[in-house]
Design a protein around this motif. Sequence first.
Motif, PDB file in Angstrom:
ATOM      1  N   GLU A 110      37.128  28.092  38.295  1.00 52.95           N
ATOM      2  CA  GLU A 110      36.368  28.409  39.503  1.00 52.95           C
ATOM      3  C   GLU A 110      35.664  27.189  40.076  1.00 52.95           C
ATOM      4  N   ARG A 111      35.485  27.229  41.390  1.00 51.71           N
ATOM      5  CA  ARG A 111      34.697  26.252  42.127  1.00 51.71           C
ATOM      6  C   ARG A 111      35.092  24.799  41.830  1.00 51.71           C
ATOM      7  N   TYR A 136      33.448  35.686  30.651  1.00 47.82           N
ATOM      8  CA  TYR A 136      32.728  34.502  31.126  1.00 47.82           C
ATOM      9  C   TYR A 136      31.907  33.858  30.001  1.00 47.82           C
ATOM     10  N   ASP A 213      28.729  28.562  37.661  1.00 42.98           N
ATOM     11  CA  ASP A 213      28.898  28.042  39.033  1.00 42.98           C
ATOM     12  C   ASP A 213      28.485  26.577  39.090  1.00 42.98           C
ATOM     13  N   GLU A 262      22.899  30.722  42.039  1.00 42.75           N
ATOM     14  CA  GLU A 262      24.333  30.430  41.901  1.00 42.75           C
ATOM     15  C   GLU A 262      24.825  29.746  43.169  1.00 42.75           C
ATOM     16  N   GLY A 282      27.251  38.526  41.287  1.00 39.73           N
ATOM     17  CA  GLY A 282      28.710  38.566  41.140  1.00 39.73           C
ATOM     18  C   GLY A 282      29.401  38.298  42.465  1.00 39.73           C
ATOM     19  N   TRP A 283      30.460  39.069  42.761  1.00 41.56           N
ATOM     20  CA  TRP A 283      31.228  38.852  44.003  1.00 41.56           C
ATOM     21  C   TRP A 283      30.489  39.405  45.221  1.00 41.56           C
ATOM     22  N   GLN A 319      29.029  33.689  50.236  1.00 39.86           N
ATOM     23  CA  GLN A 319      28.245  33.002  49.205  1.00 39.86           C
ATOM     24  C   GLN A 319      28.480  31.502  49.347  1.00 39.86           C
ATOM     25  N   TRP A 340      34.115  36.742  49.540  1.00 38.91           N
ATOM     26  CA  TRP A 340      35.022  37.137  48.452  1.00 38.91           C
ATOM     27  C   TRP A 340      35.662  38.493  48.731  1.00 38.91           C
TER      28      TRP A 340
HETATM   29  C1  GAL Z   1      29.847  34.857  41.350  1.00 39.93           C
HETATM   30  C2  GAL Z   1      30.182  33.395  41.269  1.00 39.93           C
HETATM   31  C3  GAL Z   1      31.688  33.269  41.421  1.00 39.93           C
HETATM   32  C4  GAL Z   1      32.328  34.086  40.304  1.00 39.93           C
HETATM   33  C5  GAL Z   1      31.846  35.522  40.370  1.00 39.93           C
HETATM   34  C6  GAL Z   1      32.419  36.359  39.251  1.00 39.93           C
HETATM   35  O1  GAL Z   1      28.473  35.058  41.264  1.00 39.93           O
HETATM   36  O2  GAL Z   1      29.535  32.686  42.265  1.00 39.93           O
HETATM   37  O3  GAL Z   1      32.047  31.908  41.351  1.00 39.93           O
HETATM   38  O4  GAL Z   1      31.997  33.532  39.074  1.00 39.93           O
HETATM   39  O5  GAL Z   1      30.452  35.566  40.315  1.00 39.93           O
HETATM   40  O6  GAL Z   1      31.846  37.639  39.235  1.00 39.93           O
END
Ligand code: GAL
Length: 375
Positions: A110-111, A136, A213, A262, A282-283, A319, A340
Amino acid sequence: MKQYGLLLVALMGLSSLTLAQTQYHSFLPGQIWKDDKGVHINAHGGGILYQKGTYYWYGEHKIGGDAGNQARVGVHCYSSKDLYNWKDEGIALKVDPKEGSKLEIGCIIERPKVIYNARTRKYVMWFHYEQKGHGYDRAASGVALSAKATGPFKLLKIFRPDAGTWPLNVLPMHKSTPFNAMGAKFNGGYCSNDVDSVNFVKRDFEGGQMARDMNLFVDTDGKAYLIYSSEENSTLHISLLTPDYLSTSGKWVRVFPGKHNEGAALFKRKGKYYLFTSACTGWAPNPGRSAMASHIFGPWKELGNPCTDKDSLTTYHSQSTFVIPVAGKKDAFIFMGDRWSPKDAIDGRYIWLPIEFKGDKPILRWRDEWTLDVF
Ligand code: GAL
């Protein structure tokens, strides 16, 4: 006759190519954004590198459905001269079909962010890594290297940053008090706001700090920093990288303990440092946040939600992901966010908006369409 046939085929080919190619002259936040092949750009949680007149956009390649929330393909790279039109440069870092390999298909990448190291003349990619099948929990950083901006990037290591070092703003209790596992189990999860008394820093002292993140920032003096959500996502860490940009140096600070930031994106304007972050949901989108500091290691001052109009409470359903300094324009910065789509990950959209300032406070306003002429 045969020649006419060929001409017709060639013309048809040309017209379908023209049809497929959309020339953009503006940004259209939240809409499908097609690359040079007519395909929606697939580079989520991305970052931009500018080098010698070209912008490179790296991001998570998603596939359809919720399977797309894990890495099935790798990190996608696009290039652009004008920030509106993007050429597909292919997969810069590939996942590995081999069972048990670190980047096995189904792991989490990710990222991803890429910076260029002028000393080593190498492109350095950092990303948030999770091992396949472990949710995670691994909370680690991956580092990959390439001689070319477009890759192929080769995985160098996966590790937890800042092992064996205390933050520059360590509290005496971090050293003297043991990790309080009971205090950490808050509401059945790890969500205590009182992170200092819990002392994740001490728990992860030897193995390295949790890193989810993340972002990278290269300062005007060439020093690079890793910014990452740590301590069970409760606290941001800002960590100076080694001169080759391949490791953390052991010089780091904790920022906003217990505030659960985040999506951190850092930039510098008129000698001051600015941070965009999100809350931790989260998402699902949440109200964005901003902060400012005179020194990258702080103290950081909270400036509140940068969004100023309707949909402020969801950061326009996005986000924060990155801030792009626009080349050739003074103090011109673009906020880059992800809308997302976890049920159909490939359909995630990009929210790019110009950053305005009210005094020292960065401001975002929704725009259906805009161009670089706003700067
Ligand atoms: C978000 C985060 C994303 C991903 C996601 C998973 O908060 O910014 O990069 O990790 O959660 O739920």
